[in-house]
Structures are given as C-alpha cells and as structure tokens.
Design a protein around this motif. Structure first.
Motif, PDB file in Angstrom:
ATOM      1  N   GLY A 167       8.844   9.978 -15.681  1.00  0.00           N
ATOM      2  CA  GLY A 167       9.655  11.160 -15.444  1.00  0.00           C
ATOM      3  C   GLY A 167       8.900  12.309 -14.848  1.00  0.00           C
ATOM      4  O   GLY A 167       9.492  13.216 -14.244  1.00  0.00           O
ATOM      5  N   ALA A 168       7.568  12.313 -14.980  1.00  0.00           N
ATOM      6  CA  ALA A 168       6.743  13.386 -14.414  1.00  0.00           C
ATOM      7  C   ALA A 168       6.395  13.156 -12.954  1.00  0.00           C
ATOM      8  O   ALA A 168       5.649  13.960 -12.376  1.00  0.00           O
ATOM      9  CB  ALA A 168       5.461  13.545 -15.228  1.00  0.00           C
ATOM     10  N   ASP A 169       6.885  12.078 -12.357  1.00  0.00           N
ATOM     11  CA  ASP A 169       6.601  11.746 -10.958  1.00  0.00           C
ATOM     12  C   ASP A 169       5.097  11.664 -10.683  1.00  0.00           C
ATOM     13  O   ASP A 169       4.579  12.211  -9.703  1.00  0.00           O
ATOM     14  CB  ASP A 169       7.251  12.762 -10.016  1.00  0.00           C
ATOM     15  N   ALA A 170       4.398  10.974 -11.578  1.00  0.00           N
ATOM     16  CA  ALA A 170       2.965  10.781 -11.377  1.00  0.00           C
ATOM     17  C   ALA A 170       2.744   9.798 -10.241  1.00  0.00           C
ATOM     18  O   ALA A 170       3.424   8.767 -10.150  1.00  0.00           O
ATOM     19  CB  ALA A 170       2.324  10.256 -12.661  1.00  0.00           C
ATOM     20  N   PRO A 171       1.799  10.057  -9.354  1.00  0.00           N
ATOM     21  CA  PRO A 171       1.578   9.152  -8.218  1.00  0.00           C
ATOM     22  C   PRO A 171       0.927   7.849  -8.670  1.00  0.00           C
ATOM     23  O   PRO A 171       0.017   7.835  -9.508  1.00  0.00           O
ATOM     24  CB  PRO A 171       0.653   9.952  -7.296  1.00  0.00           C
TER      25      PRO A 171
ATOM     26  N   GLY B 137       0.798  -1.220   0.000  1.00  0.00           N
ATOM     27  CA  GLY B 137       0.000   0.000   0.000  1.00  0.00           C
ATOM     28  C   GLY B 137       0.825   1.260   0.000  1.00  0.00           C
ATOM     29  O   GLY B 137       0.263   2.361   0.121  1.00  0.00           O
ATOM     30  N   ALA B 138       2.133   1.156  -0.125  1.00  0.00           N
ATOM     31  CA  ALA B 138       3.005   2.333  -0.118  1.00  0.00           C
ATOM     32  C   ALA B 138       2.939   3.031  -1.473  1.00  0.00           C
ATOM     33  O   ALA B 138       3.012   2.377  -2.519  1.00  0.00           O
ATOM     34  CB  ALA B 138       4.446   1.920   0.190  1.00  0.00           C
ATOM     35  N   PRO B 139       2.804   4.338  -1.505  1.00  0.00           N
ATOM     36  CA  PRO B 139       2.743   5.045  -2.786  1.00  0.00           C
ATOM     37  C   PRO B 139       4.118   5.130  -3.443  1.00  0.00           C
ATOM     38  O   PRO B 139       5.131   5.302  -2.763  1.00  0.00           O
ATOM     39  CB  PRO B 139       2.228   6.432  -2.392  1.00  0.00           C
ATOM     40  N   VAL B 140       4.145   4.989  -4.755  1.00  0.00           N
ATOM     41  CA  VAL B 140       5.378   5.137  -5.527  1.00  0.00           C
ATOM     42  C   VAL B 140       5.131   6.152  -6.638  1.00  0.00           C
ATOM     43  O   VAL B 140       3.984   6.527  -6.921  1.00  0.00           O
ATOM     44  CB  VAL B 140       5.846   3.787  -6.124  1.00  0.00           C
ATOM     45  N   LEU B 141       6.212   6.603  -7.251  1.00  0.00           N
ATOM     46  CA  LEU B 141       6.153   7.585  -8.330  1.00  0.00           C
ATOM     47  C   LEU B 141       6.391   6.883  -9.656  1.00  0.00           C
ATOM     48  O   LEU B 141       7.225   5.970  -9.753  1.00  0.00           O
ATOM     49  CB  LEU B 141       7.188   8.688  -8.107  1.00  0.00           C
ATOM     50  N   ARG B 142       5.696   7.347 -10.679  1.00  0.00           N
ATOM     51  CA  ARG B 142       5.737   6.676 -11.978  1.00  0.00           C
ATOM     52  C   ARG B 142       6.158   7.661 -13.055  1.00  0.00           C
ATOM     53  O   ARG B 142       5.599   8.747 -13.168  1.00  0.00           O
ATOM     54  CB  ARG B 142       4.351   6.101 -12.297  1.00  0.00           C
TER      55      ARG B 142
ATOM     56  N   ALA C 217      -1.314  11.026 -12.724  1.00  0.00           N
ATOM     57  CA  ALA C 217      -1.916  12.315 -12.380  1.00  0.00           C
ATOM     58  C   ALA C 217      -2.994  12.653 -13.409  1.00  0.00           C
ATOM     59  O   ALA C 217      -3.119  12.028 -14.456  1.00  0.00           O
ATOM     60  CB  ALA C 217      -0.845  13.397 -12.335  1.00  0.00           C
ATOM     61  N   GLY C 218      -3.785  13.657 -13.103  1.00  0.00           N
ATOM     62  CA  GLY C 218      -4.800  14.117 -14.043  1.00  0.00           C
ATOM     63  C   GLY C 218      -5.998  13.199 -14.080  1.00  0.00           C
ATOM     64  O   GLY C 218      -6.597  12.858 -13.051  1.00  0.00           O
ATOM     65  N   ARG C 219      -6.344  12.749 -15.261  1.00  0.00           N
ATOM     66  CA  ARG C 219      -7.570  11.983 -15.439  1.00  0.00           C
ATOM     67  C   ARG C 219      -7.505  10.622 -14.749  1.00  0.00           C
ATOM     68  O   ARG C 219      -8.496  10.148 -14.201  1.00  0.00           O
ATOM     69  CB  ARG C 219      -7.837  11.798 -16.932  1.00  0.00           C
ATOM     70  N   MET C 220      -6.370   9.965 -14.771  1.00  0.00           N
ATOM     71  CA  MET C 220      -6.230   8.640 -14.174  1.00  0.00           C
ATOM     72  C   MET C 220      -5.913   8.690 -12.679  1.00  0.00           C
ATOM     73  O   MET C 220      -5.391   7.733 -12.116  1.00  0.00           O
ATOM     74  CB  MET C 220      -5.139   7.865 -14.894  1.00  0.00           C
ATOM     75  N   ALA C 221      -6.214   9.800 -12.034  1.00  0.00           N
ATOM     76  CA  ALA C 221      -5.958   9.928 -10.602  1.00  0.00           C
ATOM     77  C   ALA C 221      -7.077   9.333  -9.757  1.00  0.00           C
ATOM     78  O   ALA C 221      -6.940   9.263  -8.533  1.00  0.00           O
ATOM     79  CB  ALA C 221      -5.759  11.398 -10.234  1.00  0.00           C
ATOM     80  N   ARG C 222      -8.174   8.916 -10.363  1.00  0.00           N
ATOM     81  CA  ARG C 222      -9.306   8.382  -9.610  1.00  0.00           C
ATOM     82  C   ARG C 222      -9.768   7.098 -10.275  1.00  0.00           C
ATOM     83  O   ARG C 222     -10.330   7.119 -11.369  1.00  0.00           O
ATOM     84  CB  ARG C 222     -10.453   9.398  -9.555  1.00  0.00           C
TER      85      ARG C 222
END
Length: 507
Positions: free
Chosen positions: A80-84, A73-78, A382-387
């Motif tokens: 080069g834009a560091d998208a969550p 459950g730990a968040p990682v970055l995806r 991030a953006g549209r795929m954030a939910r």
C-alpha cells in the motif's frame, strides 16, 4: 463441396493474401502468451492450493502479470505504500529473451511476401500488444501493481533488442548486423592506431574469447560459492535455510519457485563476493571476504546462506578463485600471441602487443561484470531495502584488475614458452612424428652399443633437440622429460653391458 472445403474460409486480398504480416503478428502474441503462461500457471496453482488465500482469482492473475513484467526488468510497486520493487529475476528475464530471440529467428527463416511492416516489426507489435493488456490489468489494487508507462518502455526495449538479434542470426545482412560489424571494426581500428610494436594484429577475436572465458570462470566461482554456502549451512549452520521451508506444502512450493528464479542473481552476487567488493543486502550493509556487516534481513532461503557477521578470516581464501579464472584467458591470449589462430601473414605478437591484448580483455570483462552486477541488483522496498546486490562500478573494476593481474604475465609466459627454445640441439636433424627432432643414433637402440664408458655428449643426451618450429606448447613442455628418460635409458644399458663383460667396437 470438395472445392469449397479446399478453399480458405477467410481470404485477405492484396499484400496480406500470403498472410506474412498477420502470421508474424500472431507469432509475437503467441510468444508473449507462452511466457505469461509459464509464470501464471504456477502462481494460479499455488493460489488454488492455498487453503486460506488472501485474494481472489483477479488478484492472483494481477500477481502473475506483475511477475511477468518484473521478469523483463520493468519496475513495479509493492504494498500500500507503493514501495519500488526493481529486483529482476534473471531466470525469468533469460526465458523472455530466449523466447523473443527464437521468434525473431523463426520469422527471418520464413519465406513469403513481406512488407516493411512484417518481420521483426510485426513480432514486436504483437508482443507489446499483450504487454499493454498485462500492464493495464496489473495497474489495479493489489500487493503488486504496475507502472504502466515505464513498464511498457522497458518491455518494448527488451523485446525490440531480442527480436532484432534473433532476426539478425538468420539474416546477417540486416542493418543491425552492419551496426555490430561496425562496432567490431571500430575496435580493431583502435588497435590500428597504436604503434606497430604495440599492435596485436587480428587480436579482437582472441580478446573476446579470453574475456568470455574469464567471465565463465567467474560465474562458475559464484555458483561454487553458493553451493558451498548451502552445504555449509545444512551441515554446520543449523539449517537456517531449511527451517524456512517447513511451512506447509503451498509455502514450500512458493519459496522453492522464487528461490529458483532468483538463483542466477545469487550466483552473480557470489561472483562479486569472490572478486572482493562483495554485495549489499540493504543500506549500510556489506558482505565481502574481508568482513560482513548485516542488520535485519528478510526471511528467505537465499538470505539464510549469508555468512555470519564479523571479520573475514578464512573466507579470504575465496580470492584465489579469480586467480584460477584468469588462467584459461592467459593461455588463450598466449597462444594467439605465438601465432595460433592468427590471420595469414600476421605472425607472432610482440610482448607489448600481448600485454595490450590482455588489458583489452580485462577492460571488456570489467564492462560486462559491471553490467551484470547492475542487472542482478535492485530494490525490494523503500528505505533500508532499497539497495541490494553488488555495486556495479566496484565489481567492474575488481574484475578488470584481477584479469589484468593474471592474464598479462600469464600470456607473456605462455607466449615465451611457445616461441622460445625448450631443449638442446641434436647432432643430426631427423624430425619425428611427435614434433621433436632426434639424431639417427638416438632413434635406434644401437646408439648405446658403443664403448662401455660411453657418456651422453656435452649439453644433453644424444638424440634430443628442441621441438620443430610451429609445434604446440605440449611438445615443448615434454622435451625435458624425454631428455631425462633417454639419459636414464642410455646409462642403464651401458651399466648392463659393463656388468655382463661385453665391450664395444673400440674396446
């Protein structure tokens, strides 16, 4: 020489001489490494099988470590834009929890000298030590990068709770066990604050069983919807999911593995769909029985199973699944209300107390559904795929509402059938082994050897009564059938005697 070989090579003096703390510490390290290997071996295997890999071995190991952290459950970055990336693969999470639970139980069952730093504390320390190394290794450049401090906090919390639960399963008198007992007692005390007519005495176990049965039914409904969607896509949907799998052996294996670890998420999304609120696949989208609004979605086999855009139509029939899932909890609560599995001297519940127990089970189910909906969702970017995933509070409200609508009247009906009369009185009161009382005349074949025009007495066939007190629901439900069968037997026998010209004693 024999004496030297029999002695240990390294002897730790003092408290560590029995090696309990060191053994517990190594148990935590081993638990973490086994989980990491279960994730890393397939990733490294796919990296080797890929003919033109984009990264080196270090990049493959960083990818495996990031997936291991994500499974906690730990968040990682995806990218080069560091998208969550916060969408947790629940299959990996369940694997980590089971491993930690078993490690805690194994430490609790091991005997020997133990200090305050031993036991679950040592297991947790060893596990977190491996997590520190993985998080630091994955912090470098790559397609997936860790956020060291948040990741370690999440991993430490999950490891602590799972290890303590395993330790408590063997040592029930720990502080954690006392805390859980205080929660249960507090819930029971909430029941005690109600008026006597509204109080389900000793009803907390029945409430928990009913909520668990309802939850299992909803999960089964979600799995049924996912399987049905896969079959429907393969038969009439043009095989959209299968078309994504034909991209080479390495790509096929990777997609299948990723689909497998995300399958529990899909099942929970299917349960939210059956409840009515549905789930989201991006901001501004909705997938529900009432209608589907989709935009561009990533190319992934599970996303290929989504329904087509437009109104729900026949898909509204899936709303029957929560109704079916509420039948078993209704029966469990109704039997508990009738006095089954209740404490000695508690007696049956009143109808108001039965309704209170059903509402408590609905609230408990709603809380669990909201928590699972939150765990199954997350963000892909991030953006549209954030939910992505169900809206937790909508899912919890829908689950509680469906169970309350089914369990309250269902439990009252089962209680009424279990306590109320189900037949008519017999003249004599001989009790049979099946729980139904018969008159002596009905138990013997001579009961129909009377006059030719013998008729069943008013109120029913001779020999039938209501079930004896304390009998099960099955015996009460079969009384009308038995009554009709005895009536038919008596009338048939009388007709045969009349046609043969025989007369009774009074003829």
């Amino acid at each position: 020489m024999t004496q030297l070989m029999g002695r240990p090579l390294l002897e730790v003096p003092g408290e560590l001489g029995g090696r309990p703390v060191l053994a517990d510490l190594l148990a935590g390290v081993r638990t973490a490494l086994v989980g990491l290997a279960l994730v890393g071996v397939p990733v490294l295997g796919l990296w080797i099988a890929t003919p033109y890999a984009d990264s080196d071995a270090a990049g493959a190991t960083r990818l495996a470590g990031a997936l291991w952290l994500l499974g906690h459950g730990a968040p990682v970055l995806r990218g080069g834009a560091d998208a969550p990336l916060t969408l947790t693969p629940l299959l990996l999470g369940a694997l980590m929890v089971v491993r930690l639970y078993r490690a805690g139980a194994g430490v609790a069952s091991r005997r020997g000298l133990r200090s305050r730093w031993g036991g679950p504390v040592a297991v947790w320390t060893g596990y977190c030590a491996v997590a520190v190394g993985v998080a630091l290794h994955c912090a470098g450049p790559g397609p997936f990068r860790s956020r060291v401090l948040p990741d370690l906090l999440v991993v430490g919390l999950l490891a602590g709770l799972s290890t303590a639960a395993g330790f408590r399963s063997v040592r029930p008198e720990t502080a954690f066990a006392r805390f859980l007992r205080s929660v249960v007692v507090g819930t029971e005390s909430w029941f005690d604050r109600l008026p006597s007519d509204w109080r389900p005495v000793g009803g907390m176990p029945a409430v928990c069983r009913a909520a668990a049965a309802a939850g299992a039914g909803l999960v089964a409904a979600g799995g049924l919807l996912v399987a049905g969607a896969a079959v429907l896509d393969a038969v009439t949907g043009g095989g959209r999911g299968m078309a994504l799998l034909g991209r080479g052996p390495a790509a096929l294996s990777g997609l299948l593995l990723l689909t497998g670890v995300l399958l529990p998420n899909a099942v929970l999304w299917g349960a939210a769909y059956a409840l009515g609120p549905g789930f989201e696949v991006g901001a501004g989208t909705l997938v529900s029985p009432g209608g589907t609004e989709l935009g561009p979605v990533p190319e992934f086999p599970l996303f290929a199973l989504l329904p087509q855009e437009g109104p729900g139509g026949w898909r509204l029939a899936v709303l029957l699944l929560p109704l079916l899932a509420g039948l078993v909890p209704a029966v469990l609560l109704g039997r508990a209300a009738a006095g089954r599995r209740s404490p000695v001297g508690a007696g049956p519940w009143t109808p108001a107390a039965t309704a209170v127990a059903a509402l408590a089970a609905a609230l408990l189910l709603g809380a669990g559904a909201a928590a699972l909906g939150w765990l199954s969702g997350g963000a892909l970017a991030a953006g549209r795929m954030a939910r992505l995933g169900p809206v937790p509070w909508w899912t919890g409200l829908a689950a509680a509402g469906w169970l309350a609508a089914v369990a309250v009247p269902g439990a009252l009906l089962v209680r009424h059938r279990a306590l109320g009369p189900a037949g008519v009185e017999y003249a004599d009161g001989a009790e049979c082994a099946d729980g139904v009382e018969y008159a002596d005349a009905a138990e013997q074949a001579e009961a129909v050897d009377g006059p030719v025009d013998a008729r069943p007495p008013a109120g029913g066939t001779a020999g039938l009564v209501r079930p004896a007190p304390g009998r099960g629901v099955h015996a009460r439900l079969t009384v009308p059938v038995r009554r009709r069968a005895l009536e038919l037997r008596a009338r048939t026998h009388a007709l045969v005697r009349r046609l043969s010209g025989q007369r009774g004693p009074t003829g």
